[in-house]
Design a protein around this motif. Structure first.
Motif, PDB file in Angstrom:
ATOM      1  N   MET A  14       0.828  -1.203   0.000  1.00 50.97           N
ATOM      2  CA  MET A  14       0.000   0.000   0.000  1.00 50.97           C
ATOM      3  C   MET A  14       0.865   1.256   0.000  1.00 50.97           C
ATOM      4  SD  MET A  14      -2.978   1.048   2.671  1.00 50.97           S
ATOM      5  CE  MET A  14      -3.803   2.639   2.525  1.00 50.97           C
ATOM      6  N   ARG A  15       1.982   1.176   0.724  1.00 46.83           N
ATOM      7  CA  ARG A  15       2.882   2.330   0.779  1.00 46.83           C
ATOM      8  C   ARG A  15       3.424   2.659  -0.614  1.00 46.83           C
ATOM      9  NH1 ARG A  15       5.906   0.388   4.408  1.00 46.83           N
ATOM     10  NH2 ARG A  15       4.749   1.216   6.199  1.00 46.83           N
ATOM     11  N   TRP A  16       3.755   1.631  -1.377  1.00 46.57           N
ATOM     12  CA  TRP A  16       4.253   1.861  -2.736  1.00 46.57           C
ATOM     13  C   TRP A  16       3.174   2.442  -3.647  1.00 46.57           C
ATOM     14  CZ3 TRP A  16       8.908   2.488  -4.259  1.00 46.57           C
ATOM     15  CH2 TRP A  16       9.968   1.860  -3.617  1.00 46.57           C
ATOM     16  N   LYS A  17       1.940   2.020  -3.449  1.00 47.82           N
ATOM     17  CA  LYS A  17       0.837   2.587  -4.230  1.00 47.82           C
ATOM     18  C   LYS A  17       0.670   4.072  -3.947  1.00 47.82           C
ATOM     19  CE  LYS A  17      -2.197  -1.398  -5.019  1.00 47.82           C
ATOM     20  NZ  LYS A  17      -3.554  -1.940  -4.774  1.00 47.82           N
ATOM     21  N   VAL A  18       0.761   4.437  -2.653  1.00 48.69           N
ATOM     22  CA  VAL A  18       0.639   5.853  -2.274  1.00 48.69           C
ATOM     23  C   VAL A  18       1.760   6.663  -2.917  1.00 48.69           C
ATOM     24  CG1 VAL A  18       0.748   7.478  -0.348  1.00 48.69           C
ATOM     25  CG2 VAL A  18      -0.541   5.349  -0.108  1.00 48.69           C
ATOM     26  N   VAL A  19       2.983   6.143  -2.869  1.00 47.13           N
ATOM     27  CA  VAL A  19       4.124   6.856  -3.462  1.00 47.13           C
ATOM     28  C   VAL A  19       3.927   7.017  -4.970  1.00 47.13           C
ATOM     29  CG1 VAL A  19       6.594   6.685  -3.978  1.00 47.13           C
ATOM     30  CG2 VAL A  19       5.745   6.122  -1.688  1.00 47.13           C
ATOM     31  N   LEU A  20       3.458   5.949  -5.641  1.00 43.45           N
ATOM     32  CA  LEU A  20       3.237   6.000  -7.084  1.00 43.45           C
ATOM     33  C   LEU A  20       2.199   7.060  -7.454  1.00 43.45           C
ATOM     34  CD1 LEU A  20       3.524   4.844  -9.979  1.00 43.45           C
ATOM     35  CD2 LEU A  20       1.742   3.182  -9.388  1.00 43.45           C
ATOM     36  N   VAL A  21       1.075   7.084  -6.739  1.00 45.15           N
ATOM     37  CA  VAL A  21       0.019   8.046  -7.039  1.00 45.15           C
ATOM     38  C   VAL A  21       0.489   9.465  -6.782  1.00 45.15           C
ATOM     39  CG1 VAL A  21      -2.267   8.865  -6.332  1.00 45.15           C
ATOM     40  CG2 VAL A  21      -1.854   6.413  -6.654  1.00 45.15           C
ATOM     41  N   VAL A  22       1.163   9.699  -5.673  1.00 46.34           N
ATOM     42  CA  VAL A  22       1.641  11.053  -5.340  1.00 46.34           C
ATOM     43  C   VAL A  22       2.634  11.543  -6.384  1.00 46.34           C
ATOM     44  CG1 VAL A  22       2.980  12.408  -3.681  1.00 46.34           C
ATOM     45  CG2 VAL A  22       1.210  10.832  -2.868  1.00 46.34           C
ATOM     46  N   ILE A  23       3.585  10.674  -6.771  1.00 44.32           N
ATOM     47  CA  ILE A  23       4.585  11.073  -7.776  1.00 44.32           C
ATOM     48  C   ILE A  23       3.906  11.390  -9.101  1.00 44.32           C
ATOM     49  CG2 ILE A  23       6.484  10.230  -9.203  1.00 44.32           C
ATOM     50  CD1 ILE A  23       7.526   8.714  -6.775  1.00 44.32           C
ATOM     51  N   ALA A  24       2.950  10.540  -9.516  1.00 50.00           N
ATOM     52  CA  ALA A  24       2.271  10.753 -10.796  1.00 50.00           C
ATOM     53  C   ALA A  24       1.508  12.080 -10.804  1.00 50.00           C
ATOM     54  CB  ALA A  24       1.322   9.597 -11.088  1.00 50.00           C
ATOM     55  N   ILE A  25       0.775  12.364  -9.713  1.00 52.79           N
ATOM     56  CA  ILE A  25      -0.015  13.592  -9.660  1.00 52.79           C
ATOM     57  C   ILE A  25       0.884  14.820  -9.583  1.00 52.79           C
ATOM     58  CG2 ILE A  25      -1.723  14.885  -8.334  1.00 52.79           C
ATOM     59  CD1 ILE A  25      -2.836  12.491  -9.877  1.00 52.79           C
ATOM     60  N   VAL A  26       1.952  14.757  -8.775  1.00 45.94           N
ATOM     61  CA  VAL A  26       2.852  15.913  -8.634  1.00 45.94           C
ATOM     62  C   VAL A  26       3.564  16.203  -9.953  1.00 45.94           C
ATOM     63  CG1 VAL A  26       4.971  16.726  -7.535  1.00 45.94           C
ATOM     64  CG2 VAL A  26       3.185  15.658  -6.151  1.00 45.94           C
ATOM     65  N   LEU A  27       4.084  15.153 -10.610  1.00 48.52           N
ATOM     66  CA  LEU A  27       4.765  15.367 -11.889  1.00 48.52           C
ATOM     67  C   LEU A  27       3.799  15.896 -12.948  1.00 48.52           C
ATOM     68  CD1 LEU A  27       7.128  12.253 -12.211  1.00 48.52           C
ATOM     69  CD2 LEU A  27       7.772  14.625 -11.766  1.00 48.52           C
ATOM     70  N   SER A  28       2.579  15.378 -12.956  1.00 49.60           N
ATOM     71  CA  SER A  28       1.588  15.845 -13.934  1.00 49.60           C
ATOM     72  C   SER A  28       1.241  17.308 -13.697  1.00 49.60           C
ATOM     73  CB  SER A  28       0.318  14.987 -13.847  1.00 49.60           C
ATOM     74  OG  SER A  28       0.598  13.655 -14.160  1.00 49.60           O
ATOM     75  N   ALA A  29       1.057  17.681 -12.418  1.00 51.58           N
ATOM     76  CA  ALA A  29       0.740  19.077 -12.097  1.00 51.58           C
ATOM     77  C   ALA A  29       1.891  19.998 -12.497  1.00 51.58           C
ATOM     78  CB  ALA A  29       0.435  19.212 -10.604  1.00 51.58           C
ATOM     79  N   TRP A  30       3.128  19.540 -12.260  1.00 55.36           N
ATOM     80  CA  TRP A  30       4.302  20.362 -12.620  1.00 55.36           C
ATOM     81  C   TRP A  30       4.399  20.525 -14.134  1.00 55.36           C
ATOM     82  CZ3 TRP A  30       8.718  18.135 -15.116  1.00 55.36           C
ATOM     83  CH2 TRP A  30       9.747  19.047 -15.353  1.00 55.36           C
ATOM     84  N   LYS A  31       4.230  19.424 -14.880  1.00 52.57           N
ATOM     85  CA  LYS A  31       4.333  19.502 -16.332  1.00 52.57           C
ATOM     86  C   LYS A  31       3.173  20.294 -16.926  1.00 52.57           C
ATOM     87  CE  LYS A  31       6.217  18.587 -20.266  1.00 52.57           C
ATOM     88  NZ  LYS A  31       7.477  19.246 -20.642  1.00 52.57           N
ATOM     89  N   ALA A  32       1.949  20.092 -16.393  1.00 54.18           N
ATOM     90  CA  ALA A  32       0.786  20.806 -16.921  1.00 54.18           C
ATOM     91  C   ALA A  32       0.850  22.296 -16.597  1.00 54.18           C
ATOM     92  CB  ALA A  32      -0.493  20.206 -16.350  1.00 54.18           C
ATOM     93  N   SER A  33       1.597  22.663 -15.551  1.00 56.81           N
ATOM     94  CA  SER A  33       1.670  24.082 -15.175  1.00 56.81           C
ATOM     95  C   SER A  33       2.277  24.930 -16.293  1.00 56.81           C
ATOM     96  CB  SER A  33       2.499  24.250 -13.887  1.00 56.81           C
ATOM     97  OG  SER A  33       3.866  23.924 -14.113  1.00 56.81           O
ATOM     98  N   TYR A  34       3.203  24.342 -17.093  1.00 57.31           N
ATOM     99  CA  TYR A  34       3.775  25.085 -18.222  1.00 57.31           C
ATOM    100  C   TYR A  34       2.690  25.453 -19.230  1.00 57.31           C
ATOM    101  CZ  TYR A  34       8.510  23.836 -16.700  1.00 57.31           C
ATOM    102  OH  TYR A  34       9.669  23.713 -15.985  1.00 57.31           O
ATOM    103  N   THR A  35       1.797  24.495 -19.494  1.00 59.50           N
ATOM    104  CA  THR A  35       0.712  24.749 -20.441  1.00 59.50           C
ATOM    105  C   THR A  35      -0.216  25.839 -19.940  1.00 59.50           C
ATOM    106  OG1 THR A  35       0.784  22.486 -21.298  1.00 59.50           O
ATOM    107  CG2 THR A  35      -1.266  23.711 -21.617  1.00 59.50           C
ATOM    108  N   PHE A  36      -0.624  25.737 -18.653  1.00 60.33           N
ATOM    109  CA  PHE A  36      -1.546  26.732 -18.113  1.00 60.33           C
ATOM    110  C   PHE A  36      -0.899  28.114 -18.055  1.00 60.33           C
ATOM    111  CE2 PHE A  36      -3.197  22.807 -15.817  1.00 60.33           C
ATOM    112  CZ  PHE A  36      -4.175  22.593 -16.775  1.00 60.33           C
ATOM    113  N   ARG A  37       0.404  28.163 -17.753  1.00 57.72           N
ATOM    114  CA  ARG A  37       1.111  29.454 -17.717  1.00 57.72           C
ATOM    115  C   ARG A  37       1.199  30.059 -19.112  1.00 57.72           C
ATOM    116  NH1 ARG A  37       6.633  27.903 -15.333  1.00 57.72           N
ATOM    117  NH2 ARG A  37       7.188  29.951 -16.164  1.00 57.72           N
ATOM    118  N   PHE A  38       1.518  29.220 -20.107  1.00 54.09           N
ATOM    119  CA  PHE A  38       1.673  29.748 -21.467  1.00 54.09           C
ATOM    120  C   PHE A  38       0.343  30.234 -22.035  1.00 54.09           C
ATOM    121  CE2 PHE A  38       1.752  29.132 -26.100  1.00 54.09           C
ATOM    122  CZ  PHE A  38       2.780  30.009 -26.422  1.00 54.09           C
TER     123      PHE A  38
END
Length: 548
Positions: A5-29
């Motif tokens: 379960m701990r690995w699942k939590v880490v996977l979901v958090v990393i995926a959401i954080v990386l997606s938010a960081w990458k998508a932020s470039y689009t929203f800023r532009f």
């Protein structure tokens, strides 16, 4: 909390954080106004745009062209790969032209679709894409042979004009005829020619007449043939590309009689660069400097050594760019140049054409559409509003019908959108997929599909709770029993999207891309991310009642 379960939590958090960081470039532009872009450097704007989601033609504005390749007359071996070579040449030209994320694809057996998002100078792009760009080095006929060719044209043209009733075969009886009138009747072309130096010129106000009347003749039958090859013309006609002011202050255009076979073609050009100062008569004007291959240099050196005092023309797409006199042998390795009254833009375009190579066959534009940036902004605004309204309606329904569990689904929905935007701006393919108006429709559709998966899961959980199971058991069984139904529905949709992606073109592909990515993202957020949230709630806080 178990290790799994701990690995699942880490996977979901990393995926959401990386997606938010990458998508932020689009929203800023996309949120930048014209004033904001003006305050930034060009490099900063380009860097932000490169990291963001690319917009398609219908959202960004630009140009859509459908080109038809004329393969008639090509040998069978050349016709077989004409489309591949045409695609390569057009891609090279557009890459050097500087259009970001162009789309170039074949349609059918003889058409090419070109989409140029963000393009501002449509006419320049059309000229650059559609020109054949055949460069030839062609010897100009010496004065004696030029005169023979002109006399042959005179005879054929006089006969044709007599047949059309434009000329009389003989001078009118009883009417005196001046020398000028006699020459105009017997030598209709030569009487209009003025030699400046050793080259014939036509006054600019008579150029149109001359071209129209030459078009009445089959010059391949009129011009002198090779002595050992009867019926094969030794010469051809070409025009200069810019007027010259003559001694009488009138403007003239050069009229060249040159060899039918070129000395060599643009295939011997190894490098082309724009440089100022190549034209001694206009030292500030830009020109194009050419460096030849080793073989081209040898041919050039041999020809210039044997034809000192004669002219050698540089012909681009049938138009003479320059025709200098050979004053001495030009050693191999010595660069040559194309000069004229070029603007910086024209010189650069000529360089691009020569670097990219010539098209294997003529092309014609059979369809052309231009989308203005203001129309693109309206499309974005309409699409975003549609997505926002759909999102709000889904949120309201989920919160009212599923309460706290609905809030978890809404969070997964936000993560789904972030994942789609991040994936589209990060796919390791070239060119990256661009978001089109149908693509926006695909995102809106995946919003509904992502919620649909949660609805199936929540209904199964409700059923398990009605069977008096514990909350943790109901959540576990609800996800497991809904999984196959969700998987079947999404796989069949993915198959349909794959078919659209394989056989579709343009906007249809844009829809298929966002639909496919949206399905993958919704599977992750609906099945994995929401399950992690429910497991955390039940394990950490040991809840006794689930608001669903």
């Amino acid at each position: 909390m178990t290790s799994r379960m701990r690995w699942k939590v880490v996977l979901v958090v990393i995926a959401i954080v990386l997606s938010a960081w990458k998508a932020s470039y689009t929203f800023r532009f996309l949120s930048l106004s014209d004033e904001d872009k003006a305050e930034m450097t060009t490099e900063e704007v380009q860097a932000l745009e490169q990291q963001s989601l690319q917009l398609g033609l219908d959202l960004k504005g630009g140009m859509h062209l459908v080109l038809e390749v004329d393969k008639e007359g090509l040998p069978a071996d050349e016709a077989a790969d004409a489309m591949d070579r045409a695609l390569e040449v057009i891609s090279n030209r557009i890459d050097q032209f500087g259009v970001a994320e162009p789309s170039i694809q074949q349609e059918g057996s003889n058409r090419i679709i070109v989409q140029l998002p963000g393009l501002k100078d449509e006419q320049r792009a059309k000229n650059l894409i559609g020109r054949t760009a055949l460069l030839e080095f062609v010897p100009v006929a010496p004065p004696v042979e030029t005169d023979l060719a002109l006399r042959a044209i005179d005879r054929a043209l006089a006969d044709t004009m007599v047949a059309l009733g434009e000329l009389q075969a003989e001078a009118p009886e009883g009417m005196p005829e001046s020398e000028t009138e006699r020459l105009a009747r017997e030598r209709p072309l030569s009487s209009r020619v003025r030699f400046i130096g050793q080259l014939p010129y036509i006054r600019t106000d008579e150029v149109e007449w001359t071209k129209d009347h030459l078009a009445l003749l089959d010059l391949s039958e009129v011009l002198p043939s090779y002595p050992d090859r009867p019926g094969e013309p030794r010469y051809r006609i070409a025009w200069g590309n810019e007027p010259l002011t003559g001694p009488d202050n009138n403007e003239y255009v050069a009229f060249y009689v040159m060899d039918a076979d070129p000395l060599m073609t643009g295939s011997v050009v190894s490098e082309a660069t724009v440089r100022p100062g190549l034209d001694q008569d206009n030292p500030n004007a830009p020109g194009v400097q050419l460096r030849l291959t080793r073989q081209g240099g040898r041919i050039f050196a041999t020809h210039t050594a044997e034809h000192i005092g004669e002219y050698l023309a540089l012909v681009l797409d049938g138009e003479v760019q320059k025709a200098p006199v050979i004053k001495s042998r030009i050693p191999a390795g010595t660069p040559t140049s194309i000069t004229g009254n070029f603007s910086d833009e024209e010189a650069r375009d000529t360089m691009i054409l020569l670097r990219a190579g010539k098209l294997p066959a003529p092309m014609t534009v059979v369809e052309e559409r231009t989308v203005g940036p203001s129309l693109g902004r309206d499309s974005i605004r309409s699409g975003v509003w549609a997505m926002f309204i759909g999102f709000i309606l889904v949120v309201v329904f989920m919160l009212i019908y599923y309460r706290a569990a609905g809030a978890v689904a809404v969070g997964a929905l936000v993560g789904n959108i972030l994942l789609v935007v991040a994936l589209m701006s990060s796919l390791p393919v070239s060119p990256k997929p661009a978001l089109t108006l149908p693509g926006l429709a695909g995102i809106i559709l995946t919003i509904g599909m992502a919620v649909d998966a949660n609805v199936l899961i929540f209904e199964r959980i409700r059923e398990e709770l009605r069977n008096q199971k514990t909350i943790r058991a109901a959540i576990r069984d609800g996800y497991e029993r809904a999984f196959m139904t969700i998987m079947d529905a999404n796989v069949t949709t993915l198959i349909a999207a794959a078919v659209l992606l394989w056989f579709g073109t343009g906007p249809i592909k844009g829809f298929a891309v966002t639909l496919s990515l949206g399905i993958v993202a919704s599977m992750f957020t609906a099945i994995i991310a929401t399950r992690v949230v429910f497991d955390l709630i039940t394990v950490k806080w040991n809840v006794r009642h689930l608001s669903i």
